[in-house]
Write an enzyme that holds these catalytic residues in place. Sequence first.
Site, PDB file in Angstrom:
ATOM      1  N   THR A  70     -43.331  21.923   4.583  1.00 51.00           N
ATOM      2  CA  THR A  70     -42.050  21.303   4.215  1.00 51.00           C
ATOM      3  C   THR A  70     -42.189  19.785   4.318  1.00 51.00           C
ATOM      4  OG1 THR A  70     -40.787  23.233   4.867  1.00 51.00           O
ATOM      5  CG2 THR A  70     -39.597  21.138   4.830  1.00 51.00           C
ATOM      6  N   ASN A 149     -44.150  31.959  -4.077  1.00 52.43           N
ATOM      7  CA  ASN A 149     -44.023  32.676  -2.799  1.00 52.43           C
ATOM      8  C   ASN A 149     -43.177  33.944  -2.896  1.00 52.43           C
ATOM      9  OD1 ASN A 149     -42.200  30.351  -3.161  1.00 52.43           O
ATOM     10  ND2 ASN A 149     -41.138  31.179  -1.402  1.00 52.43           N
ATOM     11  N   GLN A 179     -49.251  29.077  -0.681  1.00 53.80           N
ATOM     12  CA  GLN A 179     -49.498  30.524  -0.777  1.00 53.80           C
ATOM     13  C   GLN A 179     -50.869  30.847  -1.371  1.00 53.80           C
ATOM     14  OE1 GLN A 179     -47.700  32.836   0.639  1.00 53.80           O
ATOM     15  NE2 GLN A 179     -45.739  31.830   1.027  1.00 53.80           N
ATOM     16  N   SER A 199     -50.179  24.805   4.660  1.00 54.06           N
ATOM     17  CA  SER A 199     -49.471  25.107   5.903  1.00 54.06           C
ATOM     18  C   SER A 199     -50.316  26.035   6.778  1.00 54.06           C
ATOM     19  CB  SER A 199     -48.146  25.794   5.552  1.00 54.06           C
ATOM     20  OG  SER A 199     -47.463  26.149   6.731  1.00 54.06           O
ATOM     21  N   GLY A 200     -50.212  25.841   8.099  1.00 54.91           N
ATOM     22  CA  GLY A 200     -51.011  26.642   9.020  1.00 54.91           C
ATOM     23  C   GLY A 200     -50.549  28.079   9.177  1.00 54.91           C
ATOM     24  N   THR A 237     -47.571  11.371  17.762  1.00 53.73           N
ATOM     25  CA  THR A 237     -48.734  11.949  18.443  1.00 53.73           C
ATOM     26  C   THR A 237     -49.061  13.309  17.818  1.00 53.73           C
ATOM     27  OG1 THR A 237     -48.076  10.816  20.449  1.00 53.73           O
ATOM     28  CG2 THR A 237     -49.646  12.631  20.715  1.00 53.73           C
ATOM     29  N   CYS A 324     -37.072  31.958   3.286  1.00 51.54           N
ATOM     30  CA  CYS A 324     -36.327  30.700   3.251  1.00 51.54           C
ATOM     31  C   CYS A 324     -35.002  30.817   2.512  1.00 51.54           C
ATOM     32  CB  CYS A 324     -37.155  29.604   2.614  1.00 51.54           C
ATOM     33  SG  CYS A 324     -38.727  29.424   3.407  1.00 51.54           S
TER      34      CYS A 324
HETATM   35  N1  PMP Z   1     -44.132  26.063   0.059  1.00 50.81           N
HETATM   36  C1  PMP Z   1     -44.252  27.386  -0.086  1.00 50.81           C
HETATM   37  C2  PMP Z   1     -44.708  27.940  -1.407  1.00 50.81           C
HETATM   38  C3  PMP Z   1     -43.976  28.240   0.971  1.00 50.81           C
HETATM   39  O1  PMP Z   1     -44.086  29.567   0.812  1.00 50.81           O
HETATM   40  C4  PMP Z   1     -43.541  27.679   2.202  1.00 50.81           C
HETATM   41  C5  PMP Z   1     -43.186  28.568   3.379  1.00 50.81           C
HETATM   42  N2  PMP Z   1     -42.253  29.580   3.097  1.00 50.81           N
HETATM   43  C6  PMP Z   1     -43.420  26.291   2.303  1.00 50.81           C
HETATM   44  C7  PMP Z   1     -43.727  25.515   1.214  1.00 50.81           C
HETATM   45  C8  PMP Z   1     -42.953  25.629   3.576  1.00 50.81           C
HETATM   46  O2  PMP Z   1     -43.955  25.673   4.552  1.00 50.81           O
HETATM   47  P1  PMP Z   1     -43.641  25.437   6.100  1.00 50.81           P
HETATM   48  O3  PMP Z   1     -43.036  26.699   6.601  1.00 50.81           O
HETATM   49  O4  PMP Z   1     -44.993  25.149   6.683  1.00 50.81           O
HETATM   50  O5  PMP Z   1     -42.749  24.265   6.205  1.00 50.81           O
END
Ligand code: PMP
Length: 381
Positions: A70, A149, A179, A199-200, A237, A324
Amino acid sequence: MIYLDNAATTKPCDEAVKAAVAALADDFGNPSSRHFVGTQAERILADARTTIAKALAADEKCIFFTSGATESNNWAIRGAAENRIKRKPKVVTTTVEHPSVKEAVKALERLGAQIVWVSPDENGEITAESIISAVDDKTCLVSCMLVNNETGYVLPVAEGFAAIKRKYPDCITHCDAVQGFMKLPIKVNALCADLISVSGHKVYAPKGVGALYIKKGVNITTFMQGGGQEGGKRSGTENIPAIAGFAAAVKKLGGNINQRYENACTLRDTLYNSINSIADDIVINSKAGALPYICSIAMVGYKSETLLNFMSERGICVSSGSACSKGKKSSVLKAFGIPDNVADSTLRVSFSCDTTPQEVEQFAAALEQARALASTGNKRK
Ligand code: PMP
């Protein structure tokens, strides 16, 4: 428990947990401190940067750790466009992006940008041509996700970006690769992306960590002002435990992308074969060619929320649409041309590299049970 919601988040692997705990408990230094405890944390940070860079075939100087995708998406979009929209007011993106891209782009609109939304065509496809033709010499940024996603749909990013870069070398290209990371081979040069978000927690690492790849020579503004960490581009940090976990998870996944992809295909085929045998009115929203890890299906007439609760009561975790868009109608399914009654019944089933065909069959059996129970209920009425 049968966990089939891996597009929402994954269970951190043992290696990630071990690395994160060690960084929390032992290597707790601040990587900016000059004593040996700090140096040890700095070493973890440097190693992690190398690991993430390697996974993207990128230079490690181009990897910047963030709090997740995000943040990476917001930074990329705002950072790339903010100083450019005065000269080039257009920003191109698609209607199937994650909210962290859509909302960031809408914020640019309030700053005066003109947003060009590329939608799937009548076949539910976003062609490279439709992305390319949306860009002109007034476009400062194009942002396009690699894998959707909600449906697993794979967008033609490399083809689109390559053509855009040939025609408009100044146009910044951003890809939300969340994804697709560690599921499809991603090489920064082949993708022709100036900026890439990952993203981790989608790759068996802790939550709250991600990265933004920024191509050498590409200037974007910084919105985290402070102590000058991450080469002065992203202050704060660094979250060393999460970063250590991120790197450990990526290292563990290594280069076995094809092997894992084959396994995911087997799981997808198992799912589709089992649900087809339940009834022929189950719709598969995901298209042929979609990433096999994400399967969007619908048992029409049965509300997603009801099915989701039914599954949850039986220890099975799936999702309706995306995590989301909790409770909200999916604008993405609509954009893909999926009718409302199908969207209302949609379940997203997403696999990890630990999912077994037996678990998928158990999910299908539970779906059949839900259907049987509902039809008995109807008969009683
Ligand atoms: N982009 C996509 C395509 C995602 O699927 C997601 C997570 N649902 C995000 C961005 C956001 O990632 P994060 O949860 O690490 O903020």
